[in-house]
Design a protein around this motif. Structure first.
Motif, PDB file in Angstrom:
ATOM      1  N   GLY A  17       2.027  -0.133   0.330  1.00 48.27           N
ATOM      2  CA  GLY A  17       3.404  -0.215   0.802  1.00 48.27           C
ATOM      3  C   GLY A  17       4.188   1.060   0.547  1.00 48.27           C
ATOM      4  N   VAL A  18       3.859   1.788  -0.514  1.00 49.84           N
ATOM      5  CA  VAL A  18       4.533   3.057  -0.806  1.00 49.84           C
ATOM      6  C   VAL A  18       4.262   4.052   0.301  1.00 49.84           C
ATOM      7  CG1 VAL A  18       4.598   4.999  -2.416  1.00 49.84           C
ATOM      8  CG2 VAL A  18       4.503   2.654  -3.285  1.00 49.84           C
ATOM      9  N   TYR A  19       3.003   4.170   0.711  1.00 50.58           N
ATOM     10  CA  TYR A  19       2.643   5.117   1.781  1.00 50.58           C
ATOM     11  C   TYR A  19       3.225   4.669   3.118  1.00 50.58           C
ATOM     12  CZ  TYR A  19      -0.584   7.439  -1.410  1.00 50.58           C
ATOM     13  OH  TYR A  19      -1.119   8.148  -2.462  1.00 50.58           O
ATOM     14  N   ASP A  20       3.207   3.376   3.367  1.00 45.62           N
ATOM     15  CA  ASP A  20       3.772   2.885   4.634  1.00 45.62           C
ATOM     16  C   ASP A  20       5.261   3.209   4.722  1.00 45.62           C
ATOM     17  OD1 ASP A  20       1.279   1.901   5.082  1.00 45.62           O
ATOM     18  OD2 ASP A  20       1.765  -0.179   4.605  1.00 45.62           O
ATOM     19  N   THR A  21       5.975   2.946   3.621  1.00 43.76           N
ATOM     20  CA  THR A  21       7.420   3.207   3.632  1.00 43.76           C
ATOM     21  C   THR A  21       7.709   4.698   3.724  1.00 43.76           C
ATOM     22  OG1 THR A  21       7.686   1.253   2.230  1.00 43.76           O
ATOM     23  CG2 THR A  21       9.566   2.716   2.429  1.00 43.76           C
ATOM     24  N   LEU A  22       6.908   5.512   3.022  1.00 43.86           N
ATOM     25  CA  LEU A  22       7.106   6.958   3.095  1.00 43.86           C
ATOM     26  C   LEU A  22       6.859   7.475   4.501  1.00 43.86           C
ATOM     27  CD1 LEU A  22       7.726   9.590   1.661  1.00 43.86           C
ATOM     28  CD2 LEU A  22       5.311   9.739   0.994  1.00 43.86           C
ATOM     29  N   LEU A  23       5.830   6.951   5.171  1.00 44.91           N
ATOM     30  CA  LEU A  23       5.560   7.358   6.556  1.00 44.91           C
ATOM     31  C   LEU A  23       6.732   6.975   7.462  1.00 44.91           C
ATOM     32  CD1 LEU A  23       3.693   8.410   8.789  1.00 44.91           C
ATOM     33  CD2 LEU A  23       2.674   6.118   8.901  1.00 44.91           C
ATOM     34  N   GLU A  24       7.191   5.762   7.321  1.00 44.41           N
ATOM     35  CA  GLU A  24       8.310   5.329   8.154  1.00 44.41           C
ATOM     36  C   GLU A  24       9.544   6.183   7.897  1.00 44.41           C
ATOM     37  OE1 GLU A  24      10.821   1.225   9.151  1.00 44.41           O
ATOM     38  OE2 GLU A  24       9.309   1.279   7.551  1.00 44.41           O
ATOM     39  N   LEU A  25       9.787   6.508   6.621  1.00 45.85           N
ATOM     40  CA  LEU A  25      10.947   7.318   6.281  1.00 45.85           C
ATOM     41  C   LEU A  25      10.836   8.715   6.875  1.00 45.85           C
ATOM     42  CD1 LEU A  25      13.502   6.867   4.625  1.00 45.85           C
ATOM     43  CD2 LEU A  25      12.324   7.825   2.646  1.00 45.85           C
TER      44      LEU A  25
END
Length: 938
Positions: A618-626
């Motif tokens: 979830g950290v990588y997913d959120t960072l990508l989205e950001l």
């Protein structure tokens, strides 16, 4: 000095006459009478002991009266018994008497447990007079340890016997005291290892210390008492020596005089019994003149017996008797011996009866203090005492003495229901009394949450901050209230600092943070407090209050979250070293904390990916989205390019293999072209890549995709041909390239190609001319090859048929001379097969797997048979499929079932001309026939 006239009188004893025991016929109602001449008496060891004095000829007896009232006696002296002392802890009786006329008293020590001719054993006899000086014995006492005996004389001297008083050789007798006044009383006092002897004469009182050499003494007072008017109290009065004069009764310690009591009257007898002082005195009333007497008035022989309670200052019993000889205590009762030989028993009432008897009078006259003292001295249980305290409190409350009432109610804590008291003091004017009661209720750990709430409300109403602080700032071991309730009340009353103090001291972390954040608004202090908590509590509180803290102190909150999710250690050192290994929070769970704080969220996520490569997905997913959001909204080209590279680098980090679809959706939502194509490529979605280029009309890219991935997915070329065929533009160049590859790989039937291109109005026949010509030429060559093969199969079939007929009609001659296995010359016995192979029998048996098959031809025959069986199975499967399809109501489910079983996994699309189809069918039939007839058997 206690005023005797003010003392209350009660009847705590029942008086009865001792009656003779019942006889066999039930008779026995006459009063019990002692023998005449009783002069002295004592009690102990379960008997009343009497000594008589008989004038003239006769014998002097010592009498024993047990509880069964069966008198027994023995002769102790020849003339008279003057003194008796029965030890309470030993079966030893000491007597003083005379065996002859004159002043020559003898002391005899009797062992009542041992017998000598039926009488008690006399263990010792010695003269009592000091230094052979004739004098009369006035008093006698013996120490219970049998090591001291004191004898007082009328000439004022005292003789002390030290050692074993029961034996002559183990004791020593000496004159302890000499004086001019008769000795009237003696008493030993034992306190620890210290022994004192009180000596009272008619004019003074002295105390001797017997546990010290030379026996130092101290004069306590300059007045004394008469015979039998002194006694020693029990420990309830601290073992004081009691001396009863005609005006007062004095109490003495070994070194000083104690209190005194004004009991008037001429004292005759003094005893101590179970906390009571017993005094027999003369009745002060005089009798009228007797008609047989002279003109002088006669004094009455009536005597008054009073029983005093010195602690509670009341008279427990008072009665008049005729000429009392003595008062004895035995079997839990008092026995009054009168001169006429009768015995009266005074039986003390039980505690409850005494209290009930006096309660009405005491309560009616409001003498509650006396009632309380009386109850305590008689060891009334706590329930009974509490009831007296309650009534006393009610009395004071009704009189308006609220301060005194509350003190009595406080003494009922633990027994009386608190609500009974609380309801009386709910008035605002009595709030200080209620506060005192509630404080004591808490000190005794009997308060509940409601009591705590009420007490704190009292403090706040009184504005008594000092009492409030004293109440809440007790040490941990002295907490007598419900802390959580106290915090709630203080918070509600606006005493936030006190509530925060309690919450922090007693580790109510949730309340501390709630007050700091919601009431005080001290966000920095709340964040600092969380940083001091143990890991689990810090984690839970950051999840609960993280959004509020992020809104007001974003930078500090972000830093604490970074520490919490990597290597958290409480700032206050609440957890020891080595206890935090592996303790780190799940960073993904804190992402919602950063709502509306994208800058801090980006910093937090980038920090986590740098220090923890294994951070949650979830950290990588959120960072990508950001990053994609920042890239999509950025207007500056240089910054946009930088953000583009960062997003693409993150995609290429390999962290999105398990969440491919999610990453793809994010890239598509933000129109991130390079990311979409990269993910298509990683997911082997080659058709999507080509469709993406088709949508953007990138013709060259379409051809490049086909060239790159056509070998992996052949349908790309077909889709490309269809795409170009639908275009109205001039795409001849691209169509030619596609047709060339289709031709080389034989990807589509020519008819399908023609049908596909028929949709393009710009494509002419010249575009596919070369393709059609080459295709027809290849098919012509294929037809020629098929015809040649058919001819070959026909000739082979004819030959086999002729051979079969020959075998059926003509005999077979075996001309082989060598074994087909070992190539040696054939010898009998041998085995021959119609196929022409011959074998030695032993060779055939060694190599053959079946008796009916040729070992040499068997491998080839098995291949043929396997091919035939496979064709038969396929034929049967086809027939079964057709049958089920015709009979089923849902033909689609039948087809789906066969698809699931893999029947249609390998498909061949036939688009040749009918003639080609016929040739293929003929060829298949010939192959089948050839295979069937190839097998030869014996």
């Amino acid at each position: 000095m206690a005023a005797y006239l003010q003392w209350r009188r009660f009847v705590f004893f029942d008086r009865e006459m001792v009656k003779e025991p019942s006889g066999p016929d039930g008779a026995g109602s006459k009063p019990f009478a002692l023998p005449p001449g009783i002069a002295v008496c004592d009690s102990g060891r379960g008997s009343l002991v009497f000594g008589d004095i008989l004038c003239g000829a006769g014998r002097c007896q010592i009498w024993f009266l047990p509880r069964s009232l069966q008198l027994s006696s023995f002769q102790a002296y020849k003339l008279r018994v003057t003194h008796l002392y029965q030890l309470k802890q030993h079966s030893i009786l000491v007597s003083v008497g005379e065996d002859e006329e004159g002043i020559n008293p003898l002391v005899k020590v009797w062992n009542l447990e041992k017998r000598d001719g039926g009488n008690p054993l006399c263990t010792r006899i010695f003269p009592a007079i000091p230094g052979n000086k004739p004098t009369v014995v006035s008093c006698l006492t013996v120490h219970e340890n049998l090591n001291f005996m004191a004898i007082g004389f009328a000439d004022g001297s005292v003789v002390l016997t030290k050692g074993d008083i029961t034996r002559d050789r183990h004791s020593k007798t000496q004159i302890l005291h000499e004086g001019s006044y008769p000795v009237t009383g003696l008493a030993f006092r034992q306190s620890g290892k210290t022994t004192h002897l009180f000596v009272v004469t008619t004019e003074n009182i002295q105390s001797y210390m017997l546990s010290v050499k030379d026996y130092p003494h101290l004069e306590l007072d300059t007045h004394g008492c008469g015979l039998r008017c002194s006694s020693l109290s029990d420990p309830s009065q601290d073992l004081q020596f009691i001396v009863a004069g005609n005006e007062c009764v004095y109490l003495y310690q070994p070194d000083e005089r104690g209190p005194c009591f004004a009991f008037e009257g001429q004292k005759l007898i003094v005893h101590w019994y179970r906390g009571y002082l017993i005094i027999v005195s003369k009745d002060r009333k005089t009798s009228p003149k007797s008609e047989f007497a002279g003109n002088e008035a006669q004094n009455s022989d009536k005597q008054v017996l009073n029983i005093y309670d010195l602690c509670n200052k009341f008279i427990a019993y008072s009665s008049i008797f005729d000429d009392i000889v003595d008062v004895l205590a035995e079997w839990g009762s008092l026995y009054v011996l009168t001169r006429d030989g009768k015995i009266h028993v005074l039986q003390e009432k039980d505690t409850q009866t005494k209290l009930e008897a006096c309660k009405y009078m005491l309560f009616r006259k409001n003498l509650f203090e006396m009632a309380i003292n009386l109850a305590k001295s008689h060891h009334l249980d706590s329930d009974g005492l509490s009831e007296i305290f309650r009534q006393y409190g009610d009395h004071l409350y009704n009189k308006g003495n609220h301060d005194g009432a509350i003190q009595q109610y406080i003494r009922t804590i633990g027994k009386l229901e608190p609500s009974y008291v609380i309801r009386k003091f709910l008035d605002a004017q009595r709030i200080h009394n209620l506060t005192a009661y509630l404080q004591m209720l808490h000190l005794q750990s009997l308060a509940n949450a409601d009591h705590t709430t009420l007490l704190l409300n009292c403090y706040t109403k009184l504005k008594d901050s000092s009492k409030l602080e004293e109440f809440i700032k007790t040490s941990e071991s002295e907490v007598h209230f419900d802390v959580e309730t106290a915090i709630k009340v203080l918070r509600q009353a606006g005493y936030y600092s006190h509530a925060v103090y309690l919450a922090e001291k007693h580790e109510h972390h949730e309340w501390y943070l709630k007050i700091q954040l919601e009431d005080i608004k001290n966000y920095q202090e709340a964040l600092h407090y969380i940083g001091k908590l143990p890991f689990e509590q810090a984690e839970s509180n950051m999840k609960r209050y993280g959004k509020i803290l992020m809104h007001h102190v974003p930078n500090e909150t972000t830093e604490l979250l970074k520490i919490l999710c990597t290597d958290y250690q409480p700032s206050g050192g609440n957890e020891g070293p080595g206890m935090l290994e592996g303790k780190k929070a799940n960073s993904e769970e804190f992402i919602p904390v950063f709502a509306n704080n994208s800058r801090e969220l980006k910093a937090f996520l980038e920090h986590m990916t740098e220090v923890q490569a294994d951070s949650p997905q979830g950290v990588y997913d959120t960072l990508l989205e950001l990053r994609l959001q920042n890239w999509a909204h950025e207007q500056d080209e240089q910054i946009k390019e930088k953000l583009h590279n960062e997003a693409l680098t993150l995609l290429k980090s390999g962290r999105f293999k398990t969440v491919f679809d999610k990453a793809l959706v994010l890239c598509q939502m933000h129109s991130f072209k390079d990311g979409v194509l990269y993910l298509y490529e990683q997911g082997k979605l080659f058709q999507q890549i080509m469709h993406y280029h088709m949508q953007n009309e990138q013709y060259k890219k379409v051809i490049e995709v086909c060239e790159l991935y056509g070998d992996q997915e052949a349908c790309l070329w077909e889709q490309a041909l269809g795409y170009f065929a639908r275009k109205e533009e001039n795409c001849k160049e691209y169509i030619a390239a596609v047709l060339k590859h289709i031709e080389n790989k034989n990807l589509m039937p020519p008819l399908l190609v023609v049908q596909t291109l028929a949709h393009n109005s710009t494509a002419t026949l010249s575009v596919i001319k070369d393709y059609l010509v080459n295709k027809l030429q290849k098919q012509s060559r294929q037809i020629e090859q098929d015809e040649q093969r058919i001819q070959k199969y026909r000739e082979e079939t004819m030959r086999i048929r002729l051979e079969i007929e020959e075998l059926k009609a003509s005999p077979k001659i075996f001309q082989k001379t060598k074994c087909s296995i070992c190539t040696s010359a054939l010898e009998l016995p041998s085995v021959h097969f119609l196929c022409g192979h011959s074998f030695h029998q032993h060779c055939f048996e060694s190599y053959s797997e079946s008796d009916s098959e040729c070992p040499t031809c068997m491998p080839e025959n098995r291949k043929v048979m396997d091919m035939i069986r496979a064709q038969e199975q396929k034929r049967d499967l086809h027939d079964q499929f057709q049958h089920q399809l015709k009979c089923s109501n849902d033909g689609f489910s039948v087809v789906a079932d066969y698809f699931g079983r893999g029947v249609f996994n390998k498909l061949t699309l036939i688009t040749d001309l009918p003639s080609g189809k016929t040739a293929t069918t003929i060829e298949a039939g010939l192959q089948r026939e050839l295979l069937i007839h190839t097998k030869r058997s014996t």
